[in-house]
Write a protein that holds these residues in place. Structure first.
Motif, PDB file in Angstrom:
ATOM      1  N   ASP A   1       1.713   5.821  -0.033  1.00 20.76           N
ATOM      2  CA  ASP A   1       0.568   5.043  -1.105  1.00 20.76           C
ATOM      3  C   ASP A   1       1.224   5.548  -2.117  1.00 20.76           C
ATOM      4  O   ASP A   1       0.953   5.244  -2.853  1.00 20.76           O
ATOM      5  CB  ASP A   1      -0.875   6.522  -0.419  1.00 20.76           C
ATOM      6  N   PHE A   2       2.022   6.919  -2.708  1.00 21.14           N
ATOM      7  CA  PHE A   2       2.434   7.234  -3.593  1.00 21.14           C
ATOM      8  C   PHE A   2       3.899   6.864  -4.098  1.00 21.14           C
ATOM      9  O   PHE A   2       3.683   6.316  -4.967  1.00 21.14           O
ATOM     10  CB  PHE A   2       2.853   9.366  -3.549  1.00 21.14           C
ATOM     11  N   CYS A   3       4.477   6.591  -2.644  1.00 21.71           N
ATOM     12  CA  CYS A   3       5.511   4.799  -2.664  1.00 21.71           C
ATOM     13  C   CYS A   3       5.000   3.905  -3.398  1.00 21.71           C
ATOM     14  O   CYS A   3       6.016   3.759  -4.924  1.00 21.71           O
ATOM     15  CB  CYS A   3       6.638   4.781  -1.978  1.00 21.71           C
ATOM     16  N   ARG A   4       4.373   3.008  -3.359  1.00 16.70           N
ATOM     17  CA  ARG A   4       3.679   2.461  -3.336  1.00 16.70           C
ATOM     18  C   ARG A   4       3.266   2.558  -5.602  1.00 16.70           C
ATOM     19  O   ARG A   4       3.229   1.395  -5.797  1.00 16.70           O
ATOM     20  CB  ARG A   4       2.498   1.466  -2.789  1.00 16.70           C
ATOM     21  N   ALA A   5       3.144   3.614  -5.047  1.00 17.45           N
ATOM     22  CA  ALA A   5       2.013   3.491  -6.858  1.00 17.45           C
ATOM     23  C   ALA A   5       3.084   3.783  -7.453  1.00 17.45           C
ATOM     24  O   ALA A   5       3.362   3.976  -8.554  1.00 17.45           O
ATOM     25  CB  ALA A   5       0.553   5.014  -6.529  1.00 17.45           C
ATOM     26  N   ARG A   6       4.547   4.131  -7.463  1.00 19.94           N
ATOM     27  CA  ARG A   6       4.984   4.109  -8.159  1.00 19.94           C
ATOM     28  C   ARG A   6       6.468   2.674  -8.113  1.00 19.94           C
ATOM     29  O   ARG A   6       7.119   3.189  -8.788  1.00 19.94           O
ATOM     30  CB  ARG A   6       5.887   5.190  -8.078  1.00 19.94           C
ATOM     31  N   ARG A   7       5.816   1.616  -7.014  1.00 20.83           N
ATOM     32  CA  ARG A   7       7.022   0.858  -7.566  1.00 20.83           C
ATOM     33  C   ARG A   7       7.859   1.134  -6.564  1.00 20.83           C
ATOM     34  O   ARG A   7       9.187   0.525  -7.099  1.00 20.83           O
ATOM     35  CB  ARG A   7       7.021  -0.062  -8.474  1.00 20.83           C
ATOM     36  N   VAL A   8       8.076   2.263  -5.862  1.00 19.74           N
ATOM     37  CA  VAL A   8       9.735   2.206  -4.664  1.00 19.74           C
ATOM     38  C   VAL A   8       9.168   1.673  -3.663  1.00 19.74           C
ATOM     39  O   VAL A   8       8.012   2.481  -3.009  1.00 19.74           O
ATOM     40  CB  VAL A   8       9.609   3.550  -4.420  1.00 19.74           C
ATOM     41  N   ILE A   9      10.136   1.197  -3.177  1.00 16.46           N
ATOM     42  CA  ILE A   9      10.920   0.885  -1.504  1.00 16.46           C
ATOM     43  C   ILE A   9      11.240   2.077  -0.513  1.00 16.46           C
ATOM     44  O   ILE A   9      11.670   2.710  -0.906  1.00 16.46           O
ATOM     45  CB  ILE A   9      11.682  -0.235  -0.828  1.00 16.46           C
ATOM     46  N   CYS A  10       9.580   3.116   0.320  1.00 18.39           N
ATOM     47  CA  CYS A  10      10.254   4.295   1.044  1.00 18.39           C
ATOM     48  C   CYS A  10      10.958   3.332   2.738  1.00 18.39           C
ATOM     49  O   CYS A  10       9.413   2.938   2.738  1.00 18.39           O
ATOM     50  CB  CYS A  10       8.696   5.164   0.832  1.00 18.39           C
ATOM     51  N   ARG A  11      11.398   3.996   3.068  1.00 18.49           N
ATOM     52  CA  ARG A  11      11.817   3.326   4.269  1.00 18.49           C
ATOM     53  C   ARG A  11      12.305   4.800   5.040  1.00 18.49           C
ATOM     54  O   ARG A  11      13.107   5.506   4.563  1.00 18.49           O
ATOM     55  CB  ARG A  11      13.164   2.630   5.013  1.00 18.49           C
ATOM     56  N   PHE A  12      11.953   5.294   6.431  1.00 14.07           N
ATOM     57  CA  PHE A  12      11.917   6.610   7.009  1.00 14.07           C
ATOM     58  C   PHE A  12      12.802   5.865   8.291  1.00 14.07           C
ATOM     59  O   PHE A  12      12.948   5.059   8.880  1.00 14.07           O
ATOM     60  CB  PHE A  12       9.961   7.068   7.803  1.00 14.07           C
ATOM     61  N   ASP A  13      13.703   7.387   8.213  1.00 14.96           N
ATOM     62  CA  ASP A  13      14.833   6.642   9.444  1.00 14.96           C
ATOM     63  C   ASP A  13      13.824   7.973  10.097  1.00 14.96           C
ATOM     64  O   ASP A  13      15.154   8.906   9.755  1.00 14.96           O
ATOM     65  CB  ASP A  13      16.325   7.050   8.483  1.00 14.96           C
ATOM     66  N   TYR A  14      13.079   7.615  11.316  1.00 15.85           N
ATOM     67  CA  TYR A  14      12.904   9.130  12.142  1.00 15.85           C
ATOM     68  C   TYR A  14      14.710   9.101  12.716  1.00 15.85           C
ATOM     69  O   TYR A  14      14.754   8.676  13.671  1.00 15.85           O
ATOM     70  CB  TYR A  14      12.203   8.443  12.644  1.00 15.85           C
ATOM     71  N   GLN A  15      14.470  10.633  12.535  1.00 18.25           N
ATOM     72  CA  GLN A  15      15.890  11.202  13.676  1.00 18.25           C
ATOM     73  C   GLN A  15      15.075  12.861  14.779  1.00 18.25           C
ATOM     74  O   GLN A  15      15.174  13.300  13.949  1.00 18.25           O
ATOM     75  CB  GLN A  15      17.109  11.226  12.822  1.00 18.25           C
TER      76      GLN A  15
END
Length: 521
Positions: free
Chosen positions: A44-58
């Motif tokens: 939600d925060f990323c979209r508000a900042r117009r940033v593509i956030c990707r999670f790499d679960y490890q």
């Protein structure tokens, strides 16, 4: 005047274009699996900042090891605990590592089991758990201490309780008489292990779906809360929370920045994200999701007495050891204290493995069987482990047996390297031979058994024949798959689902796939 109007109109157009333009930054977060339920808050925060956030679960270890890559493949780390960064971030790439939320590692037992043990409504010490395991009255799931932070937390708390001291564990403490026997007893109660706390919870659900139930699991308080919410939805028995009275370890979910040359925009976004997650509003939302806040008490948390859950209660926390002590303790776990493994490696040497595939397989097995190489990433075998190597094509080529001792490693490695790629593919013949190998091993019950099936091809289909034999064996023997090349993942997935295991992708690196599977056995 007209010029000013034109300039103003152009500025408005540029502003409007910028507002409608797509995201200006791609931001990757290497995260522990326990943060999956928190990802929507970040997105939600990323979209508000117009940033593509990707999670790499490890896994926690994976995140630490990945910091040695040049350059790292992520912009931020969000492991369960800072110890994994301290252990492996030798070049100090991670900056401003700051706790976001806390969650103690506790034991969740089926309520009926907790009642039978007399543990409802009273303090339970680690000594009570030792006695129950010694009397074979309880067993549990636990993630690997060397691959997952929840497993490491449970293990370090066991060490601390066995020492009976509030001080942080030292190197000398690890040699204290009697301490190793106590912790070895606790770890012998492990029915299955895993490299991920989230997958451990999935394994618990799979056992229920299969008509059986493990007694419980060591996991984060927050993961147990999520698990019980799903159990309630299914109308199933909840897991009763046991907070060992002599101390627990807690995850603190630190978020840190990794500079990989994206400049000021990436740094500014990270700062804003970290500040957002630490804000009063978001900390309150994290409490509603079963976490404890980064600082202070979990105000507003809703206890559930039906399973002894109360994230606002004070728990005794152990003091975390120095990184050098943690590393020594993890080596001790891997080589001497954990429940020993009984692993059958079914290795595909069919004709399609010729060339690079054959070389990759031999290299990967040299790594996993070599104590020196495997110990660098905490997956080394111990002398009590038992190993069988079974090369196959359309038939089983033979079986070579050995222990996990350094003395047996050369013969096991030769058994792999003496093979050449030729012939067809029958994964089920090898899996069935592996099953028989496990059943024929004396005192099988003291081991954690597993079959690791590595293939690059599509097999002749004798699947039902194997699954019938697996069911008749009446034992909890997972069949883990490792893919390579154009392997038919469907076949491996079916075996993994039926035996409560999982499939690892070895197409990029067989060595990394074999390392990962070691965390599940």
């Amino acid at each position: 005047m007209r010029r000013l109007l034109r300039q103003g109109f152009a500025a408005v157009l540029l502003s409007a274009f910028g507002a409608c333009a797509g995201p200006q930054l791609d931001f990757v977060i290497a995260s522990g699996s326990e943060n999956r339920t928190l990802e929507p808050i970040v997105q939600d925060f990323c979209r508000a900042r117009r940033v593509i956030c990707r999670f790499d679960y490890q896994g926690s270890l994976d995140i630490g090891l990945a910091l040695s890559n040049e350059p790292p493949a992520f912009d931020a780390v969000w492991p369960a605990n800072a110890i994994w960064i301290e252990l492996f971030d030798r070049d100090k790439r991670v900056r401003d590592l700051t706790p976001i939320a806390r969650s103690p590692v506790i034991l969740g037992l089926r309520r009926s089991k907790a009642e039978a043990l007399g543990w409802i409504g009273r303090p339970v010490a680690t000594s009570d758990i030792v006695e129950a395991v010694r009397d074979k009255n309880v067993s549990y799931l636990a993630s690997s201490a060397t691959q997952s932070n929840s497993g490491a937390g449970a293990y370090l708390a066991m060490l601390s309780a066995a020492l009976g001291s509030p001080d942080a564990i030292t190197l000398a403490d690890l040699r204290t008489p009697g301490m190793q026997d106590t912790v070895k007893t606790l770890l012998s109660g492990t029915a299955r292990t895993a490299g991920s706390s989230a997958w451990l919870a999935d394994l618990y659900f799979k056992s229920l779906e299969g008509g059986t139930a493990y007694d419980g699991m060591w996991n984060y308080e927050a993961v147990l809360a999520e698990t019980n919410a799903e159990l309630k939805r299914r109308g199933a028995e909840p897991l009763y929370a046991i907070y060992p009275s002599d101390g627990v370890a807690a995850a603190n979910s630190p978020l840190g920045f990794v500079d990989r040359g994206k400049g000021v925009p990436a740094r500014n976004f990270f700062d804003a994200l970290q500040k957002h997650l630490l804000s009063a509003e978001i900390q309150t939302r994290l409490v509603a999701l079963g976490r404890r806040p980064a600082v202070g008490e979990a105000r507003g948390a809703v206890p559930d007495p039906s399973w002894n859950y109360d994230p606002s209660r004070l728990v005794a926390l152990i003091r975390m050891p120095e990184p050098t002590v943690v590393r020594a303790a993890l080596d001790l776990y891997q080589e001497a204290l954990r429940r020993p493994s009984l692993t059958v490696y079914c290795l595909d040497f069919s004709g399609s493995m010729g060339g690079p595939g054959e070389d990759e397989l031999k290299k990967a097995m040299r790594f996993v069987l070599s104590h020196e190489e495997a110990s660098r990433v905490l997956v080394q075998n111990g002398p009590a482990d038992r190993i069988a190597v079974i090369p196959f094509d359309s038939r089983v080529r033979g079986v070579t047996r050995g222990s996990g001792s350094t003395a047996d490693a050369p013969a096991l490695i030769r058994a792999v390297e003496s093979n050449d790629a030729t012939g067809g593919t029958n994964i089920y013949a090898c899996a069935k031979a592996g099953l028989q190998e496990i059943r024929d091993t004396p005192d099988t019950g003291r081991y954690l058994p597993a079959i690791v099936l590595m293939t690059d091809g599509r097999s002749e289909n004798y699947q039902q024949d194997f699954l019938d034999a697996w069911r008749n064996a009446g034992a909890d023997i997972p069949v883990f798959g490792v893919t390579f090349g154009d392997a038919d993942k469907t076949q491996l997935d079916t075996l993994a689902d039926a035996t409560r295991a999982r499939v690892f992708d070895g197409r990029t690196s067989l060595q990394e796939a074999f390392r990962a599977v070691r965390g599940y056995n």
